[in-house]
Design a protein around this motif. Structure first.
Motif, PDB file in Angstrom:
ATOM      1  N   ASN A   3       0.818  -1.206   0.000  1.00  0.00           N
ATOM      2  CA  ASN A   3       0.000   0.000   0.000  1.00  0.00           C
ATOM      3  C   ASN A   3       0.854   1.260   0.000  1.00  0.00           C
ATOM      4  O   ASN A   3       2.060   1.217   0.218  1.00  0.00           O
ATOM      5  CB  ASN A   3      -0.925   0.011   1.226  1.00  0.00           C
ATOM      6  N   SER A   4       0.213   2.383  -0.220  1.00  0.00           N
ATOM      7  CA  SER A   4       0.922   3.656  -0.264  1.00  0.00           C
ATOM      8  C   SER A   4       1.528   3.987   1.095  1.00  0.00           C
ATOM      9  O   SER A   4       0.968   3.629   2.129  1.00  0.00           O
ATOM     10  CB  SER A   4      -0.034   4.779  -0.681  1.00  0.00           C
ATOM     11  N   PRO A   5       2.659   4.679   1.123  1.00  0.00           N
ATOM     12  CA  PRO A   5       3.262   5.080   2.396  1.00  0.00           C
ATOM     13  C   PRO A   5       2.279   5.892   3.229  1.00  0.00           C
ATOM     14  O   PRO A   5       1.528   6.705   2.711  1.00  0.00           O
ATOM     15  CB  PRO A   5       4.457   5.935   1.948  1.00  0.00           C
ATOM     16  N   GLY A   6       2.283   5.643   4.524  1.00  0.00           N
ATOM     17  CA  GLY A   6       1.391   6.369   5.419  1.00  0.00           C
ATOM     18  C   GLY A   6       0.099   5.635   5.711  1.00  0.00           C
ATOM     19  O   GLY A   6      -0.587   5.952   6.675  1.00  0.00           O
ATOM     20  N   GLN A   7      -0.265   4.642   4.873  1.00  0.00           N
ATOM     21  CA  GLN A   7      -1.461   3.855   5.144  1.00  0.00           C
ATOM     22  C   GLN A   7      -1.149   2.804   6.198  1.00  0.00           C
ATOM     23  O   GLN A   7      -0.092   2.185   6.172  1.00  0.00           O
ATOM     24  CB  GLN A   7      -1.966   3.173   3.870  1.00  0.00           C
ATOM     25  N   GLU A   8      -2.080   2.609   7.131  1.00  0.00           N
ATOM     26  CA  GLU A   8      -1.848   1.685   8.230  1.00  0.00           C
ATOM     27  C   GLU A   8      -2.404   0.292   7.962  1.00  0.00           C
ATOM     28  O   GLU A   8      -2.182  -0.615   8.750  1.00  0.00           O
ATOM     29  CB  GLU A   8      -2.465   2.249   9.513  1.00  0.00           C
ATOM     30  N   GLU A   9      -3.141   0.110   6.870  1.00  0.00           N
ATOM     31  CA  GLU A   9      -3.720  -1.197   6.581  1.00  0.00           C
ATOM     32  C   GLU A   9      -2.624  -2.220   6.286  1.00  0.00           C
ATOM     33  O   GLU A   9      -1.643  -1.923   5.602  1.00  0.00           O
ATOM     34  CB  GLU A   9      -4.655  -1.115   5.377  1.00  0.00           C
ATOM     35  N   ASP A  10      -2.816  -3.435   6.808  1.00  0.00           N
ATOM     36  CA  ASP A  10      -1.906  -4.520   6.471  1.00  0.00           C
ATOM     37  C   ASP A  10      -2.168  -4.952   5.033  1.00  0.00           C
ATOM     38  O   ASP A  10      -3.259  -4.769   4.503  1.00  0.00           O
ATOM     39  CB  ASP A  10      -2.130  -5.713   7.404  1.00  0.00           C
ATOM     40  N   ASN A  11      -1.173  -5.540   4.396  1.00  0.00           N
ATOM     41  CA  ASN A  11      -1.399  -6.142   3.087  1.00  0.00           C
ATOM     42  C   ASN A  11      -2.196  -7.428   3.277  1.00  0.00           C
ATOM     43  O   ASN A  11      -1.965  -8.179   4.226  1.00  0.00           O
ATOM     44  CB  ASN A  11      -0.075  -6.453   2.404  1.00  0.00           C
ATOM     45  N   SER A  12      -3.129  -7.699   2.393  1.00  0.00           N
ATOM     46  CA  SER A  12      -3.959  -8.897   2.514  1.00  0.00           C
ATOM     47  C   SER A  12      -3.809  -9.768   1.272  1.00  0.00           C
ATOM     48  O   SER A  12      -3.711  -9.276   0.148  1.00  0.00           O
ATOM     49  CB  SER A  12      -5.430  -8.525   2.725  1.00  0.00           C
ATOM     50  N   TRP A  13      -3.807 -11.078   1.518  1.00  0.00           N
ATOM     51  CA  TRP A  13      -3.651 -12.086   0.467  1.00  0.00           C
ATOM     52  C   TRP A  13      -4.745 -13.121   0.687  1.00  0.00           C
ATOM     53  O   TRP A  13      -4.884 -13.664   1.785  1.00  0.00           O
ATOM     54  CB  TRP A  13      -2.265 -12.726   0.552  1.00  0.00           C
ATOM     55  N   GLN A  14      -5.542 -13.411  -0.348  1.00  0.00           N
ATOM     56  CA  GLN A  14      -6.734 -14.215  -0.143  1.00  0.00           C
ATOM     57  C   GLN A  14      -6.825 -15.401  -1.103  1.00  0.00           C
ATOM     58  O   GLN A  14      -6.339 -15.347  -2.231  1.00  0.00           O
ATOM     59  CB  GLN A  14      -7.991 -13.346  -0.298  1.00  0.00           C
ATOM     60  N   SER A  15      -7.494 -16.448  -0.603  1.00  0.00           N
ATOM     61  CA  SER A  15      -7.762 -17.629  -1.417  1.00  0.00           C
ATOM     62  C   SER A  15      -9.095 -18.225  -0.986  1.00  0.00           C
ATOM     63  O   SER A  15      -9.455 -18.187   0.195  1.00  0.00           O
ATOM     64  CB  SER A  15      -6.660 -18.674  -1.244  1.00  0.00           C
ATOM     65  N   PHE A  16      -9.846 -18.774  -1.951  1.00  0.00           N
ATOM     66  CA  PHE A  16     -11.103 -19.442  -1.629  1.00  0.00           C
ATOM     67  C   PHE A  16     -10.837 -20.777  -0.933  1.00  0.00           C
ATOM     68  O   PHE A  16      -9.851 -21.461  -1.211  1.00  0.00           O
ATOM     69  CB  PHE A  16     -11.919 -19.703  -2.898  1.00  0.00           C
TER      70      PHE A  16
END
Length: 221
Positions: free
Chosen positions: A134-147
């Motif tokens: 994500n962009s610098p300064g954003q606090e969200e974690d990176n997410s990786w998903q699978s069904f």
């Protein structure tokens, strides 16, 4: 025994080690739903936070295999008339682990496995890693998903290769060549949507329920 002989024996032992001696165990428990203490490691979320009417619960109950977790609830496509939010879609619930104390390093493993007993719906397994996409300064974690398709009424071990997890942002797949860093995992979640999933899975609004025994990391290669 002289210090020289002790050093010589230690050197001989080191030279006889195989590559397997230096590798971690072939499996690693991440979560075990065999105690009510496990509930403290998770929190629930749903579209109700944004005006939707879905609901969810997580309990530890007795089953034929002993204690196990039960993630259940109701999926609704309706939205409250007095909601201040304008959500584009409703009908989702999830259980997300609280952030680990630091990171979990799964770099030596290639697969996530879940022992589950479900209702024929398709669930979504999510791995959260340290934020670097994500962009610098954003606090969200990176997410990786699978069904994860969970067959109805029978215990089943779902095995998901880490390579099958796709990078996502707010539920949408990121159209870019990105690679997960499994050495910097900060959390996991399991969620369900009323719509979407794999062909043949049960879909639509209504009740859902999945029992969970454990979640592990596996080294299959």
């Amino acid at each position: 025994m002289s210090r020289f002989r002790a050093l010589l024996n230690a050197t001989k032992k080191a030279l006889t080690w195989s590559a397997e001696d230096l590798m971690p165990p072939k499996e690693r428990h991440i979560f075990s739903f065999n105690s009510k203490e496990e509930l403290k490691r998770w929190h629930l979320y749903s579209d109700s936070e944004y005006g939707g009417l879905s609901s969810a619960s997580l309990e530890i109950k007795e089953s034929e295999k002993g204690l196990s977790g039960v993630f259940s609830g109701n999926l609704s496509l309706d939205v409250s008339n007095d909601s201040k939010w304008k959500i584009s879609r409703s009908g989702f619930c999830g259980m997300r682990s609280k952030k680990f104390d630091g990171f979990i390093d799964l770099d030596s493993y290639d697969t996530v496995a879940l022992k589950v007993k479900g209702d024929g719906r398709c669930y979504i397994s999510t791995i959260y890693t340290e934020n670097w996409v994500n962009s610098p300064g954003q606090e969200e974690d990176n997410s990786w998903q699978s069904f994860v398709f969970v067959p109805k009424d029978n215990w089943y071990i779902a095995k998901i290769p880490l390579a099958r997890y796709l990078p996502t942002w707010r539920g949408n797949v990121i159209d870019a060549e990105l690679e997960m860093n499994p050495s910097r995992i900060v959390g996991m979640s399991l969620s369900v949507n009323a719509e979407g999933g794999v062909p043949g899975a049960r879909t639509g609004p209504g009740d859902f329920q999945v029992e969970i025994d454990w979640i592990k990391a596996l080294r299959t290669e």
